[in-house]
Design a protein around this motif. Structure first.
Motif, PDB file in Angstrom:
ATOM      1  N   SER A   1      -5.367  -1.297   9.478  1.00 27.96           N
ATOM      2  CA  SER A   1      -4.986  -1.407   8.069  1.00 27.96           C
ATOM      3  C   SER A   1      -3.738  -2.281   7.915  1.00 27.96           C
ATOM      4  O   SER A   1      -3.578  -2.971   6.909  1.00 27.96           O
ATOM      5  CB  SER A   1      -4.764  -0.026   7.458  1.00 27.96           C
ATOM      6  OG  SER A   1      -3.648   0.587   8.051  1.00 27.96           O
TER       7      SER A   1
ATOM      8  N   SER B   1      -4.931   4.685  14.748  1.00 24.40           N
ATOM      9  CA  SER B   1      -5.793   4.815  13.571  1.00 24.40           C
ATOM     10  C   SER B   1      -5.283   3.983  12.393  1.00 24.40           C
ATOM     11  O   SER B   1      -6.005   3.734  11.448  1.00 24.40           O
ATOM     12  CB  SER B   1      -5.883   6.283  13.166  1.00 24.40           C
ATOM     13  OG  SER B   1      -4.602   6.733  12.779  1.00 24.40           O
ATOM     14  N   LEU B   2      -4.021   3.564  12.437  1.00 22.00           N
ATOM     15  CA  LEU B   2      -3.458   2.829  11.301  1.00 22.00           C
ATOM     16  C   LEU B   2      -3.327   1.334  11.578  1.00 22.00           C
ATOM     17  O   LEU B   2      -2.949   0.561  10.713  1.00 22.00           O
ATOM     18  CB  LEU B   2      -2.073   3.395  10.961  1.00 22.00           C
ATOM     19  CG  LEU B   2      -2.029   4.861  10.549  1.00 22.00           C
ATOM     20  CD1 LEU B   2      -0.589   5.320  10.410  1.00 22.00           C
ATOM     21  CD2 LEU B   2      -2.793   5.078   9.251  1.00 22.00           C
TER      22      LEU B   2
ATOM     23  N   GLY C   1       0.785  -1.230   0.000  1.00 22.74           N
ATOM     24  CA  GLY C   1       0.000   0.000   0.000  1.00 22.74           C
ATOM     25  C   GLY C   1       0.813   1.274   0.000  1.00 22.74           C
ATOM     26  O   GLY C   1       0.334   2.315   0.445  1.00 22.74           O
TER      27      GLY C   1
ATOM     28  N   ARG D   1       5.004  -1.220   7.268  1.00 18.25           N
ATOM     29  CA  ARG D   1       4.621  -1.767   5.965  1.00 18.25           C
ATOM     30  C   ARG D   1       5.846  -2.259   5.212  1.00 18.25           C
ATOM     31  O   ARG D   1       5.822  -3.309   4.560  1.00 18.25           O
ATOM     32  CB  ARG D   1       3.914  -0.712   5.123  1.00 18.25           C
ATOM     33  CG  ARG D   1       2.481  -0.491   5.554  1.00 18.25           C
ATOM     34  CD  ARG D   1       1.896   0.775   4.954  1.00 18.25           C
ATOM     35  NE  ARG D   1       0.660   1.057   5.639  1.00 18.25           N
ATOM     36  CZ  ARG D   1      -0.526   0.605   5.220  1.00 18.25           C
ATOM     37  NH1 ARG D   1      -0.606  -0.080   4.112  1.00 18.25           N
ATOM     38  NH2 ARG D   1      -1.601   0.851   5.922  1.00 18.25           N
TER      39      ARG D   1
ATOM     40  N   ASP E   1      -4.883  -5.847   8.334  1.00 20.12           N
ATOM     41  CA  ASP E   1      -5.538  -6.274   7.088  1.00 20.12           C
ATOM     42  C   ASP E   1      -4.516  -6.644   6.023  1.00 20.12           C
ATOM     43  O   ASP E   1      -4.728  -7.561   5.228  1.00 20.12           O
ATOM     44  CB  ASP E   1      -6.451  -5.157   6.557  1.00 20.12           C
ATOM     45  CG  ASP E   1      -7.665  -4.960   7.467  1.00 20.12           C
ATOM     46  OD1 ASP E   1      -7.936  -5.871   8.280  1.00 20.12           O
ATOM     47  OD2 ASP E   1      -8.332  -3.921   7.352  1.00 20.12           O
ATOM     48  N   LEU E   2      -3.418  -5.908   6.040  1.00 18.80           N
ATOM     49  CA  LEU E   2      -2.354  -6.185   5.089  1.00 18.80           C
ATOM     50  C   LEU E   2      -1.801  -7.604   5.273  1.00 18.80           C
ATOM     51  O   LEU E   2      -1.601  -8.345   4.301  1.00 18.80           O
ATOM     52  CB  LEU E   2      -1.252  -5.153   5.331  1.00 18.80           C
ATOM     53  CG  LEU E   2      -0.059  -5.157   4.431  1.00 18.80           C
ATOM     54  CD1 LEU E   2      -0.495  -4.841   3.019  1.00 18.80           C
ATOM     55  CD2 LEU E   2       0.926  -4.105   4.919  1.00 18.80           C
TER      56      LEU E   2
END
Ligand SMILES: Nc1ncnc2c1ncn2[C@@H]1O[C@H](COP(=O)(O)OP(=O)(O)OP(=O)(O)O)[C@@H](O)[C@H]1O
Ligand SMILES: [Mg+2]
Lengths: 296, 272
Positions: free
Chosen positions: B199, B195-196, B148, B169, B202-203
């Motif tokens: 995500s 807040s991250l 992402g 990431r 999910d990655l």
């Protein structure tokens, strides 16, 4: 990808190109001045003798004051002082930079090897380093120099680096010891990257800034030491040598006679300027080699 | 060979098989060793998800380090495809080394500050001949895309120019770059802005969906463990207390019907 990811993107969505190392270096005012001074000395040392006439003995012009023909006056044999300095620059650059190269090179190699390879190799290297560290460096240099009595720049540089590397090797070793147990090195091991990769790609870049700065200060150290050896007469007298100039100027009473002031001040001034250039140079080096402090 | 016969069929077919694994740490000035992992047994199959939950100091990271080959157990069997991880040699070791990767809790320490993102990601691709030399940059770009991040914005950056979430990431991209069978994610979002977090979870699940990567997801957060397993289509919830696995079972079963007091406490503390 969901909306949160877009937020991530936007934050760093600016141009990705990193400024080149030189740009980063040049942005620093002191580094800029330092580089100009140092490059200036190289030009003076290696191009100067091609364009400036060699100082000649002229007994009619002994201790002449500054003039158009002799911008910095002349010495006790009527030789042009500026010429003496220009023709002595190349030698000083050779001795100091070679000495720094030897001292820093040995230091970084032994520091990394003894920090990375634990076991017999590492212990042996560290034992050698510790022994060298206990030797009083300046005394050893005096002894070796007076035995060798050679003005060959390679030999003088070698003499100056006999003990210079040891303290640096120890400092590098302690940095390597902490780096080798860092998480990013552990990750490299999990990916089965080679020791060669870990040493040269993961560890070395992290000690580069320190190494470069050590190099600069080694040049400075070698400058003082070599000038000192000539000043004290430990190394053989030779023409075109800043240290010899300094020694002669003082022995002719440069401190007392105002007419000799320029003759005495000239070598002191170039030595000081050379040192200032090196120190300023070191300010920019940290910014180039240390990505932690690199500005965005 | 005896090893295989000894531990039977499950050990042979499992990706990972732990039998009564313990890790003791000798602490200076203490007469008794610290027991970080105490007789842990479990197994993992290809493509399976597991979440390992427990309080700080319960031994989760230590167990994770045994799995990835960084911490030799004091006793017990730690097998990868039926073979003792800490006795692997030659080809079998290389297969294991490539198959089992770690995503570390601290994305600030896990990336070399002196290397650009490209320089951090490329070597593993070269080491394992995953792409041709000339295609390395393209491959790194597509890895960044997978996690992402727009490649042109990140590939030549240094870690200190990125946020914690962005760094993590990159770490995920690096761990996945060698196409591992199993990834141990040790509190991968603990140090990341709230807040991250989801995500990034999910990655990880994306890679499970796309490549069938198996995960051991370590967290002290029961709610996050449940999110991970349910969103990932189910899996094994393992609860650790004082070095012991006190509860293990399918996530829905354990949540609906916890057996151990400690598990109940952890579930109750997640008030919704
Ligand atoms: N290398 C080590 N040497 C000595 N003791 C250790 C070592 N590693 C871990 N321990 C101890 O083992 C116990 C378990 O630690 P571990 O890091 O596995 O716990 P954890 O569940 O991951 O905790 P956290 O949630 O804080 O990360 C702790 O008491 C810790 O102090
Ligand atoms: Mg932990």
């Amino acid at each position: 990808m969901n909306s949160q990811d877009k937020g991530v993107e936007k934050k760093s969505g600016q141009k990705s190109q990193n400024p080149s190392s030189f740009t980063v270096f040049w942005r620093n005012k002191y580094a800029r001045i330092g580089l100009i001074i140092t490059v200036g000395f190289f030009v003076m040392g290696f191009i100067g003798p091609l364009v400036y006439p060699a100082p000649k003995i002229d007994l009619t012009e002994i201790f002449a004051p500054p003039s158009l023909a002799h911008p910095l006056g002349t010495d006790y044999l009527g030789r042009d002082t500026l010429g003496d300095i220009i023709y002595g620059t190349g030698y000083i650059l050779e001795v100091t930079f070679i000495a720094a190269l030897i001292g820093t090179g040995i230091g970084v190699a032994i520091g990394i090897a003894s920090g990375y390879f634990r076991g017999a190799v590492g212990s042996l290297l560290m034992a050698i380093t510790d022994i060298v560290l206990t030797i009083p460096g300046m005394i050893l240099i005096l002894v070796v120099a007076s035995v060798v009595r050679s003005g060959n720049p390679l030999i003088v540089a070698g003499v100056l680096s006999v003990t210079a590397w040891a303290g640096f090797a120890r400092a590098i070793r302690s940095q390597i010891l902490s780096l080798r147990s860092s998480i990013f090195v552990e990750e490299a091991r999990l990916l089965n990257l080679s020791s060669f990769h870990i040493i040269f790609k993961e560890l070395m870049p992290n000690v580069m800034s320190y190494t470069a700065i050590n190099f600069i200060f080694s040049v400075q150290g070698a400058l003082f030491a070599s000038v000192g050896l000539y000043f004290l007469g430990v190394l053989p007298f030779s023409a075109y040598n800043w240290g010899v100039m300094l020694s002669e100027a003082t022995s002719f009473g440069g401190f007392l006679a105002p007419s000799l002031a320029v003759y005495l001040i000239s070598p002191i001034a170039v030595i000081t300027l050379f040192t200032v250039g090196l120190i300023y140079l070191s300010f920019g080096i940290d910014e180039v080699f240390n990505p932690r402090t690199r500005r965005r | 060979m005896d090893e295989l016969q000894e531990v039977g069929i499950q050990a042979k077919t499992s990706l990972l098989y732990f039998d009564n694994v313990s890790v003791h740490f000798e602490i200076k000035g203490m007469d008794k060793p610290l027991i970080a992992v105490d007789g842990v047994s479990f197994s993992m199959n290809d493509g399976e998800l597991a979440a390992l939950v427990g309080e700080s100091g319960s031994g989760k990271s230590t167990l994770g380090r045994v799995v990835v080959g960084l911490q030799k157990p004091t006793s017990g069997k730690a097998l990868f495809r039926g073979k003792d991880i800490y006795k692997l040699k030659g080809k079998a070791f290389l297969e294991y080394r490539r198959s089992v990767q770690l995503v570390h809790q601290d994305p600030y320490a896990a990336l070399n500050p002196a290397l650009t993102i490209y320089e951090s990601l490329a070597p593993a691709l070269r080491r394992w001949n995953i792409v041709d030399k000339k295609d390395t940059r393209k491959a790194v770009s597509s890895m960044l895309e997978f996690v992402g991040l727009r490649p042109e914005n990140y590939i030549d950056k240094y870690p200190n120019q990125l946020s914690g979430g962005e760094r993590q990431r990159i770490c995920v991209a690096r761990a996945l770059s060698v196409r591992p069978k199993l990834v141990v994610a040790d509190e991968p979002v603990t140090m990341i802005d709230v807040s991250l977090r989801l995500s990034i979870v999910d990655l990880l699940l994306n890679s499970k969906k796309q490549f069938g990567t198996s995960y051991i997801f370590i967290t002290h957060d029961m709610a996050l463990a449940r999110y991970f397993l349910l969103k990932g289509g189910g899996g094994k919830l393992m609860v650790m207390e004082n070095g012991k696995l006190v509860e293990m079972g399918d996530v829905e079963e354990v949540i609906n019907n916890p057996k151990h007091e400690y598990t109940k406490k952890l579930i109750e503390s997640v008030t919704e």
